[in-house]
Design an enzyme around this catalytic site. Structure first.
Site, PDB file in Angstrom:
ATOM      1  N   ALA A   1       0.829  -1.202   0.000  1.00  0.00           N
ATOM      2  CA  ALA A   1       0.000   0.000   0.000  1.00  0.00           C
ATOM      3  C   ALA A   1       0.864   1.253   0.000  1.00  0.00           C
ATOM      4  O   ALA A   1       0.600   2.208  -0.743  1.00  0.00           O
ATOM      5  CB  ALA A   1      -0.938   0.006   1.204  1.00  0.00           C
TER       6      ALA A   1
ATOM      7  N   VAL B   1       8.655   6.426   4.747  1.00  0.00           N
ATOM      8  CA  VAL B   1       9.341   6.253   6.022  1.00  0.00           C
ATOM      9  C   VAL B   1       8.931   4.886   6.558  1.00  0.00           C
ATOM     10  O   VAL B   1       7.746   4.636   6.788  1.00  0.00           O
ATOM     11  CB  VAL B   1       8.952   7.353   7.030  1.00  0.00           C
ATOM     12  CG1 VAL B   1       9.813   7.257   8.279  1.00  0.00           C
ATOM     13  CG2 VAL B   1       9.097   8.744   6.404  1.00  0.00           C
TER      14      VAL B   1
ATOM     15  N   SER C   1       9.069  -5.847   3.855  1.00  0.00           N
ATOM     16  CA  SER C   1       7.673  -5.697   4.282  1.00  0.00           C
ATOM     17  C   SER C   1       6.879  -6.988   4.108  1.00  0.00           C
ATOM     18  O   SER C   1       7.219  -7.837   3.279  1.00  0.00           O
ATOM     19  CB  SER C   1       7.010  -4.588   3.466  1.00  0.00           C
ATOM     20  OG  SER C   1       7.794  -3.415   3.541  1.00  0.00           O
TER      21      SER C   1
ATOM     22  N   GLY D   1      -2.782 -14.544  -4.570  1.00  0.00           N
ATOM     23  CA  GLY D   1      -3.032 -13.848  -5.809  1.00  0.00           C
ATOM     24  C   GLY D   1      -3.760 -12.529  -5.694  1.00  0.00           C
ATOM     25  O   GLY D   1      -3.977 -12.008  -4.605  1.00  0.00           O
TER      26      GLY D   1
ATOM     27  N   GLU E   1      -4.207 -20.365   0.002  1.00  0.00           N
ATOM     28  CA  GLU E   1      -5.492 -20.837  -0.493  1.00  0.00           C
ATOM     29  C   GLU E   1      -5.355 -21.389  -1.915  1.00  0.00           C
ATOM     30  O   GLU E   1      -6.176 -22.162  -2.386  1.00  0.00           O
ATOM     31  CB  GLU E   1      -6.466 -19.656  -0.483  1.00  0.00           C
ATOM     32  CG  GLU E   1      -7.867 -20.020  -0.890  1.00  0.00           C
ATOM     33  CD  GLU E   1      -8.869 -18.950  -0.451  1.00  0.00           C
ATOM     34  OE1 GLU E   1      -8.733 -18.429   0.672  1.00  0.00           O
ATOM     35  OE2 GLU E   1      -9.769 -18.648  -1.236  1.00  0.00           O
TER      36      GLU E   1
ATOM     37  N   HIS F   1      -4.840 -14.043  10.546  1.00  0.00           N
ATOM     38  CA  HIS F   1      -4.244 -13.756   9.245  1.00  0.00           C
ATOM     39  C   HIS F   1      -4.399 -12.302   8.819  1.00  0.00           C
ATOM     40  O   HIS F   1      -3.486 -11.727   8.246  1.00  0.00           O
ATOM     41  CB  HIS F   1      -4.905 -14.664   8.199  1.00  0.00           C
ATOM     42  CG  HIS F   1      -4.335 -14.534   6.824  1.00  0.00           C
ATOM     43  ND1 HIS F   1      -2.988 -14.643   6.566  1.00  0.00           N
ATOM     44  CD2 HIS F   1      -4.921 -14.307   5.621  1.00  0.00           C
ATOM     45  CE1 HIS F   1      -2.784 -14.495   5.261  1.00  0.00           C
ATOM     46  NE2 HIS F   1      -3.920 -14.271   4.674  1.00  0.00           N
ATOM     47  N   TYR F   2      -5.563 -11.723   9.095  1.00  0.00           N
ATOM     48  CA  TYR F   2      -5.851 -10.428   8.482  1.00  0.00           C
ATOM     49  C   TYR F   2      -6.871  -9.672   9.315  1.00  0.00           C
ATOM     50  O   TYR F   2      -7.800 -10.261   9.856  1.00  0.00           O
ATOM     51  CB  TYR F   2      -6.411 -10.657   7.070  1.00  0.00           C
ATOM     52  CG  TYR F   2      -6.565  -9.395   6.264  1.00  0.00           C
ATOM     53  CD1 TYR F   2      -5.503  -8.906   5.500  1.00  0.00           C
ATOM     54  CD2 TYR F   2      -7.754  -8.672   6.284  1.00  0.00           C
ATOM     55  CE1 TYR F   2      -5.636  -7.737   4.770  1.00  0.00           C
ATOM     56  CE2 TYR F   2      -7.888  -7.500   5.554  1.00  0.00           C
ATOM     57  CZ  TYR F   2      -6.820  -7.048   4.794  1.00  0.00           C
ATOM     58  OH  TYR F   2      -6.946  -5.893   4.078  1.00  0.00           O
TER      59      TYR F   2
ATOM     60  N   ARG G   1     -12.866 -11.083   4.559  1.00  0.00           N
ATOM     61  CA  ARG G   1     -12.168 -10.785   3.306  1.00  0.00           C
ATOM     62  C   ARG G   1     -12.026 -12.046   2.462  1.00  0.00           C
ATOM     63  O   ARG G   1     -11.678 -13.106   2.981  1.00  0.00           O
ATOM     64  CB  ARG G   1     -10.765 -10.244   3.599  1.00  0.00           C
ATOM     65  CG  ARG G   1      -9.961 -10.004   2.332  1.00  0.00           C
ATOM     66  CD  ARG G   1      -8.642  -9.340   2.600  1.00  0.00           C
ATOM     67  NE  ARG G   1      -7.652 -10.179   3.238  1.00  0.00           N
ATOM     68  CZ  ARG G   1      -6.972 -11.165   2.639  1.00  0.00           C
ATOM     69  NH1 ARG G   1      -7.200 -11.463   1.369  1.00  0.00           N
ATOM     70  NH2 ARG G   1      -6.069 -11.859   3.297  1.00  0.00           N
TER      71      ARG G   1
END
Lengths: 298, 620
Positions: free
Chosen positions: B14, B32, B40, B48, B248, B346-347, B381
């Site tokens: 992002a 920064v 990262s 995917g 997945e 996971h998220y 998600r």
């Protein structure tokens, strides 16, 4: 300061093996073979451990320490730690345990824990390895000796200054830069499966610096681009999507005085690469391309 | 002090995409990051990138799948924007050289993924995130965008009006890890938070050690509401001993899940009679844990994921990375035997409340990627939707921050979007610990900024930044000089209680227990100190500051989970095992409120300018 003084020259040991390795077996065969070898090693280890005692299993670590501004650490030294051992424990697990339980100033880079961020390449028992994917059970000696990557300035403990490595990576113009792109912003460029396969291994580089640290030439010639940067150049020079003109530029970059011709094919980079990238082959192939290219213009 | 038009905090997918976008608009932009960009955690994404690229597919189908996957907690304007922008973004990265897997004709390959009605997941082997991260970093190098690597942003410079919607962000304060220097980063146009996930609030997670929710916690304390924090995705296939993710993509290619009795339980136990293993992630995670809880788990802990029948050639072509992961981190040969898997954190679907342009309610403060909650993913998600999200909303935030003229957002942000007050009765007082002193070391600094508060009076922007820098210098010095406990104990307590009590299955008693434990951890955190005295590469200090952020996000997650009295998407409650649309098609919002957190709700937008979504039963 550098850890070169501490270096034990064990990195060249198996260069010959990798040259003569029979090319016929499939990756699956190789993996199964490695697994059998590991299983027999584990069996042996289990026997040894059963003999030793019923006490908690432990592992001894000998860790390089240095901090330029802390009294008692300005002179490099080794500290010993003993941490509880469990099956499947990696060198990174052991370092984290030692830091969180014994000495919170013990310093090393790490992040993903799964061999993709490239932060924790270290000199473990005399060889460049990623701490997170090095099983303690797979190491031969009883004490695990952990040092920062050789041939790089040490910032503190196991942390080295990566700036020079990054500069070399960036010196090869490491970015995709096609001669032409489709006009339609919804139309992709086409790439054959063969071509993707050709660059596939080179795109796996995680910038850990293990290869460059293992390279004798890079150690003696600070301007040498080094295996990681040359591999990066290969990744783009061989990508058919970029086009012939860009490829010429790329070959000129790697052909420079401190480029591909410095490589003496000792295979130490290929040996230590945690992503199994055939770095030496890639460097050799760029040498061939450069020659072909130069002949073309005669 | 450093000065730029746009400051991007974090340099994963992002952040990199946002920086390139801002640069395209002519802005002087700087990244920064507390790591180096290529370190990262975007690099660990495997499966995917979803986008409607082919004949027979279109963005509306992608939007529909995403809304259904969200269990009707996603906002339609966010979902529509996302599905419309995704194809262009995917082709854009192809033009930047992304080494996608290819079809015979040389076109970009797409494969089926859970919850998708069309095989629209583009990929690069099983290491898509690695290639995406490197491809974008390469483009940052090409453009000469400035990168401050190993600079840890510890606080934001935000003016101090009472109403967060009147506050302005003028920059950030960062600590240079190599030298221990604290400096201000003045942002002429805006600050974009792209710090990634918060998985370190849990102890079994696929997230990196660096994913400590820094952006969420900083924005939260600065006054931006946290949205739907209870919505945490537990990925159904992580390796039991480490939490390392098994993509997945394995199930997308045809991998099968078996229980201890050798049953293909997704079908045989009736969890997902149509889609089986490819049902949505929350469905598969609950199925696996139900199998374990009912005694059909293997070693009472996990189930098996088998891909052997796919054949060596196909596995090596499309999933080779999975073989390495299973071998290196679980000692299992995926060609030879099934791989043990269990659910792992996971998220975070929730996060910093933003609109479709990445803007928060604080002027000049943006968020994108996992840090943000637009809300695109709602209560769950779908696999392959995180990477296009960071491309689409990273780019939009970058463009907007750099001053590009963009359509006004439909999503409302800030406390003024509130539709009703919250209803939650936590067993403890959440929020800041009142020590009765002005000690800013442990509390993230928010209290002394409220001392300054003179509502209505304009505070000079540079003064705001200088004040924030001063505070952070004091905080660092105090942490270095004081004696106290090691943060690692506190962090470990948080992680244990979160994994035990705020997991896939949630009960009121467990959530209360977690809040008690978190409160205790907060109180203990007041006594932390850094024992390494060095200014050189002091990771003890970095981790100690991170732990404060972990505490704030863990508490926010738990408060949201206690408030939401229903079962929706990833959030399951023992006492409320139904989705309750009448009452609960709304977002749980949590405002820090200067240390005294306040819960409220805001409506879910099921209607966009393009269409209206009708909530349906979600079955796979």
């Amino acid at each position: 300061m550098s850890t070169q003084i501490e270096q034990e020259t064990e990195t060249e040991e198996s260069a010959d093996e990798s040259v003569t390795e029979p090319p016929v077996e499939s990756p699956g065969d190789r993996r199964r073979q490695q697994k059998r070898e590991r299983a027999s090693r584990l069996d042996e280890q289990r026997r040894v451990e059963e003999e030793v005692s019923e006490d908690e299993e432990t592992v001894s670590l000998k860790i390089f320490r240095y901090d330029p501004e802390v009294e008692g650490k300005e002179e490099p030294r080794f500290d010993d730690f003993t941490v509880p051992f469990h099956k499947g424990m990696t060198v990174l697990d052991a370092l984290i345990y030692a830091r969180d339980h014994y000495d919170s100033s013990l310093t090393f880079r790490h992040s993903c824990r799964q061999a993709v961020c490239g932060s924790d390449a270290l000199f473990i028992n005399g060889r460049q390895r990623l701490a997170c994917k090095t099983q303690i059970g797979d190491l031969d000696s009883g004490t695990v000796r952990i040092e920062p990557l050789p041939h790089q300035a040490v910032v503190k403990d196991l942390v080295v200054d990566m700036e020079h490595f990054y500069d070399q990576m960036e010196a090869v113009e490491p970015y995709f830069d096609a001669d032409d792109l489709p006009d339609d912003e919804l139309e992709e460029q086409y790439q054959s499966r063969e071509n993707r396969e050709k660059v596939k291994m080179s795109t796996r580089c995680i910038w850990c610096g293990a290869c460059t640290s293992s390279c004798n030439i890079a150690a003696g010639d600070n301007e040498y681009l080094g295996p990681a940067a040359i591999n990066k150049a290969y990744r783009f020079a061989m990508d058919e999507r970029e086009g012939e003109q860009r490829k010429q530029d790329r070959l000129r970059i790697v052909e420079q005085e401190h480029g591909v011709w410095r490589c003496q094919t000792q295979f130490s980079c290929t040996e230590v690469c945690p992503k199994d990238i055939p770095l030496t082959e890639h460097i050799q192939e760029l040498k061939r391309e450069a020659i072909k290219n130069n002949l073309k213009f005669w | 002090m450093y000065e730029h038009d746009v400051i991007v905090v974090g340099a994963g997918g992002a952040g990199l995409r946002a920086a390139i976008a801002a640069h395209e608009e002519g802005a002087d932009v700087a990244l920064v990051t507390k790591l180096h960009p290529v370190r990262s955690h975007t690099g660990a994404a495997e499966g995917g990138i979803n986008a409607a690229l082919r004949e027979g597919d279109d963005w509306e189908l992608h939007a529909y799948d995403t809304m259904k996957g969200s269990d009707y907690l996603g906002d339609a304007p966010a979902i529509d924007t996302f599905a419309q922008d995704a194809p262009e973004e995917v082709i854009q990265i192809e033009h930047w050289g992304m080494p996608f897997s290819r079809e015979e004709d040389g076109g970009v390959s797409q494969r089926p993924f859970g919850g998708m009605s069309f095989p629209r997941t583009t990929y690069a082997g099983a290491e898509t995130g690695h290639h995406l991260l490197h491809t974008m970093y390469e483009q940052v190098v090409k453009r000469g965008i400035e990168v401050y690597d190993e600079w840890y942003v510890t606080n934001l410079a935000v003016t101090d009006h009472d109403d967060p919607e009147n506050r302005q962000c003028h920059g950030a304060v960062a600590y240079e890890i190599a030298t221990g220097t604290v400096e201000g980063f003045w942002a002429r146009n805006g600050v974009i938070l792209a710090t990634g996930g918060l998985g370190q609030a849990f102890d079994h997670t696929t997230n990196a050690v660096a994913n400590t929710g820094d952006g969420c916690a900083m924005a939260y304390r600065a006054g931006v509401p946290m949205e739907d924090m209870e919505m945490i995705q537990f990925h159904p296939t992580t390796l039991p001993s480490t939490g390392v993710l098994i993509s997945e993509g394995v199930r997308g290619e045809g991998g099968i899940l078996y229980n201890d009795e050798g049953e293909r339980f997704m079908f045989e136990q009736g969890y997902a009679n149509n889609d089986g293993e490819l049902a949505s992630r929350d469905v598969v995670s609950r199925a696996e844990l139900t199998e374990v809880n009912e005694g059909r788990g293997i070693e009472d802990e996990y189930v098996d994921l088998d891909m052997r029948h796919l054949g060596e050639e196909r596995i090596l072509d499309r999933l080779e990375n999975i073989l390495h992961l299973a071998e290196d981190f679980e000692g299992v040969d995926g060609l030879d035997e099934p791989m043990p898997v269990k659910p792992g954190q996971h998220y975070a679907m929730g996060g910093v409340e933003t609109d479709e342009n990445g803007e928060t309610c604080i002027d000049g403060l943006y968020a994108a990627g996992e840090t943000a909650c637009v809300s695109l993913h709602g209560a769950n998600r779908l696999g392959g939707n995180a990477l296009p999200e960071l491309l689409v909303f990273g780019a939009r935030a970058g463009h907007h921050a750099a001053g590009k003229d963009m359509k006004t957002a439909e999503i409302q942000t800030g406390p003024s979007a509130r539709s009703e007050p919250g209803d939650v009765a936590p067993p403890i007082e959440p929020g800041a610990v009142d020590t009765g002193s002005d000690d800013v070391a442990a509390d993230g600094g928010e209290r002394s900024s409220s001392d300054l508060r003179t509502d209505g009076a304009m505070v000079e922007p540079k003064e705001t930044l200088e004040h924030a820098v001063q505070q952070e210098r004091t905080r660092v010095e105090t942490l270095l000089e004081d004696d106290g406990i090691n943060h690692a104990e506190v962090r470990s307590n948080v992680q244990q209680t979160m994994t035990e009590n705020v997991n896939v299955f949630r009960e009121e008693a467990g959530l209360h227990q977690a809040l008690h434990d978190l409160r205790q951890a907060r109180e203990r955190y007041e006594n932390v100190a850094v024992s390494d005295p060095s200014r050189t590469y002091n990771t003890d200090l970095i981790h100690t500051i991170e732990t404060r952020n972990v505490l704030d996000v863990a508490e926010a997650i738990t408060l949201g989970a206690l408030a939401r009295e229903e079962f929706r998407g990833a959030h399951w409650r023992a006492e409320f095992q139904q989705r309750r649309d009448q009452e609960w098609i709304k977002h749980t919002m949590l405002a820090w409120n200067d240390g005294d957190p306040e819960l409220y709700y805001k409506p879910v937008l099921l209607e966009s300018e393009h269409k209206e979504y009708e909530p349906k039963e979600r079955s796979y």
